[in-house]
Scaffold this active site. Structure first.
Site, short mmCIF file in Angstrom:
data_model
loop_
_atom_site.label_atom_id
_atom_site.label_comp_id
_atom_site.label_asym_id
_atom_site.label_seq_id
_atom_site.Cartn_x
_atom_site.Cartn_y
_atom_site.Cartn_z
N LYS A 122 -62.02 12.59 -15.69
CA LYS A 122 -63.41 12.26 -15.35
C LYS A 122 -64.15 11.77 -16.61
CE LYS A 122 -65.45 12.64 -11.97
NZ LYS A 122 -65.67 11.69 -10.84
N TYR A 148 -58.06 17.26 -15.05
CA TYR A 148 -59.12 16.74 -14.17
C TYR A 148 -60.34 16.31 -14.99
CZ TYR A 148 -63.39 16.94 -11.41
OH TYR A 148 -64.64 16.65 -10.88
N THR A 171 -69.21 14.92 -13.49
CA THR A 171 -69.19 16.38 -13.42
C THR A 171 -69.55 17.02 -14.76
OG1 THR A 171 -67.65 18.25 -13.20
CG2 THR A 171 -66.68 16.17 -13.84
N ASP A 172 -70.10 18.22 -14.69
CA ASP A 172 -70.40 18.96 -15.92
C ASP A 172 -69.13 19.38 -16.66
OD1 ASP A 172 -69.56 20.96 -14.19
OD2 ASP A 172 -71.26 22.30 -14.55
N GLU A 173 -67.98 19.33 -15.96
CA GLU A 173 -66.74 19.78 -16.62
C GLU A 173 -66.36 18.91 -17.80
OE1 GLU A 173 -64.28 21.76 -12.93
OE2 GLU A 173 -63.33 21.26 -14.80
P1 NAD Z 1 -63.19 15.62 -2.50
O1 NAD Z 1 -61.87 15.93 -3.13
O2 NAD Z 1 -63.69 16.47 -1.40
O3 NAD Z 1 -63.19 14.12 -1.95
C1 NAD Z 1 -62.68 13.04 -2.69
C2 NAD Z 1 -62.60 11.83 -1.75
O4 NAD Z 1 -62.14 10.71 -2.52
C3 NAD Z 1 -61.63 12.01 -0.59
O5 NAD Z 1 -62.22 11.59 0.61
C4 NAD Z 1 -60.45 11.12 -0.97
O6 NAD Z 1 -59.76 10.59 0.16
C5 NAD Z 1 -61.15 10.03 -1.77
N1 NAD Z 1 -60.26 9.34 -2.71
C6 NAD Z 1 -59.41 9.91 -3.60
N2 NAD Z 1 -58.74 8.96 -4.28
C7 NAD Z 1 -59.20 7.77 -3.81
C8 NAD Z 1 -58.92 6.43 -4.14
N3 NAD Z 1 -58.00 6.11 -5.06
N4 NAD Z 1 -59.58 5.44 -3.48
C9 NAD Z 1 -60.49 5.75 -2.54
N5 NAD Z 1 -60.79 7.01 -2.17
C10 NAD Z 1 -60.15 8.00 -2.81
O7 NAD Z 1 -64.22 15.55 -3.70
P2 NAD Z 1 -65.74 16.05 -3.80
O8 NAD Z 1 -65.75 17.49 -4.14
O9 NAD Z 1 -66.48 15.55 -2.64
O10 NAD Z 1 -66.19 15.26 -5.13
C11 NAD Z 1 -66.76 13.95 -5.05
C12 NAD Z 1 -67.12 13.48 -6.43
O11 NAD Z 1 -68.07 14.39 -7.00
C13 NAD Z 1 -65.95 13.44 -7.40
O12 NAD Z 1 -66.07 12.30 -8.22
C14 NAD Z 1 -66.10 14.70 -8.24
O13 NAD Z 1 -65.55 14.53 -9.52
C15 NAD Z 1 -67.60 14.84 -8.27
N6 NAD Z 1 -68.11 16.21 -8.44
C16 NAD Z 1 -67.70 17.21 -7.61
C17 NAD Z 1 -68.25 18.49 -7.75
C18 NAD Z 1 -67.85 19.64 -6.84
O14 NAD Z 1 -68.28 20.77 -7.07
N7 NAD Z 1 -67.07 19.41 -5.79
C19 NAD Z 1 -69.20 18.74 -8.75
C20 NAD Z 1 -69.59 17.69 -9.59
C21 NAD Z 1 -69.05 16.43 -9.41
O1 DAU Z 2 -68.30 22.03 -12.29
C1 DAU Z 2 -68.06 20.99 -11.38
C2 DAU Z 2 -66.64 21.07 -10.88
O2 DAU Z 2 -66.59 22.19 -10.00
C3 DAU Z 2 -66.19 19.81 -10.14
O3 DAU Z 2 -66.19 18.72 -11.03
C4 DAU Z 2 -64.80 19.99 -9.54
O4 DAU Z 2 -64.42 18.86 -8.78
C5 DAU Z 2 -64.83 21.20 -8.63
O5 DAU Z 2 -63.53 21.46 -8.13
C6 DAU Z 2 -65.35 22.42 -9.40
O6 DAU Z 2 -64.38 22.83 -10.41
P1 DAU Z 2 -64.02 24.38 -10.61
O7 DAU Z 2 -62.66 24.48 -11.19
O8 DAU Z 2 -65.12 25.10 -11.29
O9 DAU Z 2 -64.04 24.84 -9.05
P2 DAU Z 2 -63.08 25.82 -8.20
O10 DAU Z 2 -63.75 26.00 -6.89
O11 DAU Z 2 -61.66 25.38 -8.22
O12 DAU Z 2 -63.17 27.17 -9.01
C7 DAU Z 2 -64.41 27.81 -9.25
C8 DAU Z 2 -64.14 29.05 -10.10
O13 DAU Z 2 -63.42 29.99 -9.29
C9 DAU Z 2 -63.27 28.77 -11.29
O14 DAU Z 2 -63.70 29.59 -12.37
C10 DAU Z 2 -61.87 29.17 -10.85
C11 DAU Z 2 -62.15 30.30 -9.88
N1 DAU Z 2 -61.18 30.45 -8.76
C12 DAU Z 2 -60.91 29.34 -8.02
C13 DAU Z 2 -60.03 29.43 -6.96
C14 DAU Z 2 -59.68 28.20 -6.14
C15 DAU Z 2 -60.64 31.68 -8.47
O15 DAU Z 2 -60.93 32.69 -9.14
N2 DAU Z 2 -59.79 31.76 -7.41
C16 DAU Z 2 -59.43 30.68 -6.66
O16 DAU Z 2 -58.58 30.82 -5.72
#
Ligand code: NAD
Ligand code: DAU
Length: 336
Positions: free
Chosen positions: A154, A150, A125-127
């Protein structure tokens, strides 16, 4: 080509499985997922009977689970999507984040090495880069400065992959993507939460002043980027993936309200997230220039498709917003 996808019952993993099975006739996928609160086999509805797909419940922190899956058949690549992913939950309890995102990543690295899998793709992730000031974008050489449990976990996983590459010659690539949105996203994240609440005329919680900036990408574009890096990325390298649509959260919320024809009076400003990163923006020029990837979807079209999907799937929304989610929402938002 046979792939092991960890975390394939989550948001991006399930979209990746659908994307790959549709795009390639010669791809077989085993989905290895612990089914935490975020894992949902309904995300894979309709492909359970596909011959090229199989689900195995397992935990990346459990070596016995990993050995069983690798002993069962050889894989051409492993893609690690499995993670604890929600920043707000990591602020309440970092334990599961350290366990899965750090220790689980190392256990997976060990298993991949011992079973001589040709390639590991670490989905990151970019985070991990922390936060930006008013100017500039994250590049692959931006220092890692994670600001919450988090992103720290990562970054820990990424560092362990890097160490295995340098010390043991592991063939691994790391992707770092910006904020995804699209179908099957668990409604704890901003966009699905806002859509689901707005559809029910509930308050829309916006943290702080709502002027934090995220760089939004449609999930299918992220999936295409991961496929591209898996096939063509140079071992040991990092590739950023972003949508180049970086706007304040408040603008995202207002866009969703406009498309749903709901009033802005639903917006409720709530106490900010501790340590909240102010701005993310990705420089994707490396993957674009070296590997030829480009996002294929505009934000405007993709957000409309996403809203349409949540509207068309009320049972999925109702199910994901029941049970543990009710207690989570109360704890996270009541009186905030
Ligand atoms: P998500 O939370 O929707 O899904 C995570 C999945 O991992 C779930 O199905 C969960 O059951 C499984 N899991 C958790 N712990 C586990 C373990 N110990 N063993 C096996 N499975 C396990 O997550 P997502 O949003 O689909 O993110 C997927 C990946 O992409 C993550 O690595 C996250 O860091 C990365 N990512 C997410 C975003 C985003 O915006 N959502 C952006 C950049 C990177
Ligand atoms: O940048 C990539 C990341 O994006 C991933 O690695 C993470 O897994 C994913 O959860 C996401 O992280 P963020 O914290 O940016 O996403 P989130 O959707 O939780 O929040 C997006 C923005 O919105 C953040 O600035 C917080 C804000 N927010 C979020 C929620 C849930 C609100 O203002 N209100 C809310 O209720």
């Amino acid at each position: 080509m046979k792939l092991l996808v960890t975390g394939g019952a989550g948001f991006i993993g399930s979209n990746f499985i659908r994307f790959m099975l549709k795009r390639y006739d010669d791809v077989e996928i085993v989905n290895f997922d612990a089914l935490t609160y975020a894992g949902n086999l309904e995300n894979l509805a309709g492909i359970e009977d596909e011959k090229r797909y199989a689900f195995v419940r397992g935990d990346i922190t459990a070596r016995a689970d990993l050995d069983a899956i690798f002993d069962a058949s050889p894989f051409d690549a492993v893609l690690n999507f499995a993670a604890e992913t929600h920043v707000d939950r990591s602020l309440v309890d970092a334990g599961p984040f350290v366990s899965t995102n750090v220790a689980g990543t190392q256990a997976l690295i060990d298993a991949v090495q011992q079973h001589a899998v040709p390639r590991l793709v670490q989905v990151s992730t970019d985070e991990v880069y922390g936060t930006l000031g008013p100017d500039g974008r994250f590049t692959e050489t931006t220092p890692l400065q994670p600001n919450n449990p988090y992103s720290a976990s990562k970054a820990g996983g990424d560092c362990l992959v890097r160490a295995a590459v340098r010390c043991h010659g592991l063939d691994a690539v790391i992707t770092r993507c910006s904020n995804n949105f699209g179908p099957y996203q668990f409604p704890e994240k901003l966009i699905p939460l806002i859509i689901a609440n707005a559809l029910e005329d509930k308050d829309l919680p916006v943290y702080g002043d709502g002027m934090q900036i995220r760089d939004w990408i449609y999930v299918e574009d992220h999936c295409a980027g991961i496929d591209c890096v898996m096939r063509n990325g140079i071992a040991g390298e990092v590739y950023n993936i972003g949508g180049s649509y970086d706007v304040p959260n408040l603008e995202i919320v207002k866009t969703i309200l406009r498309l749903l024809d709901k009033p802005e009076s639903l917006i409720t400003f709530v106490t900010d997230r501790p340590g909240h990163d102010r701005r993310y923006a990705i420089d994707s020029s490396r993957i674009e220039q070296e590997l030829g990837w480009q996002p294929a979807h505009t934000f405007d079209a993709a957000i409309q498709d996403t809203i349409d999907w949540y509207r068309a799937n009320p049972d999925w929304v109702a199910h994901t917003r029941s049970g543990e989610y009710v207690a989570y929402y109360e704890k996270m938002y009541a009186g905030r």
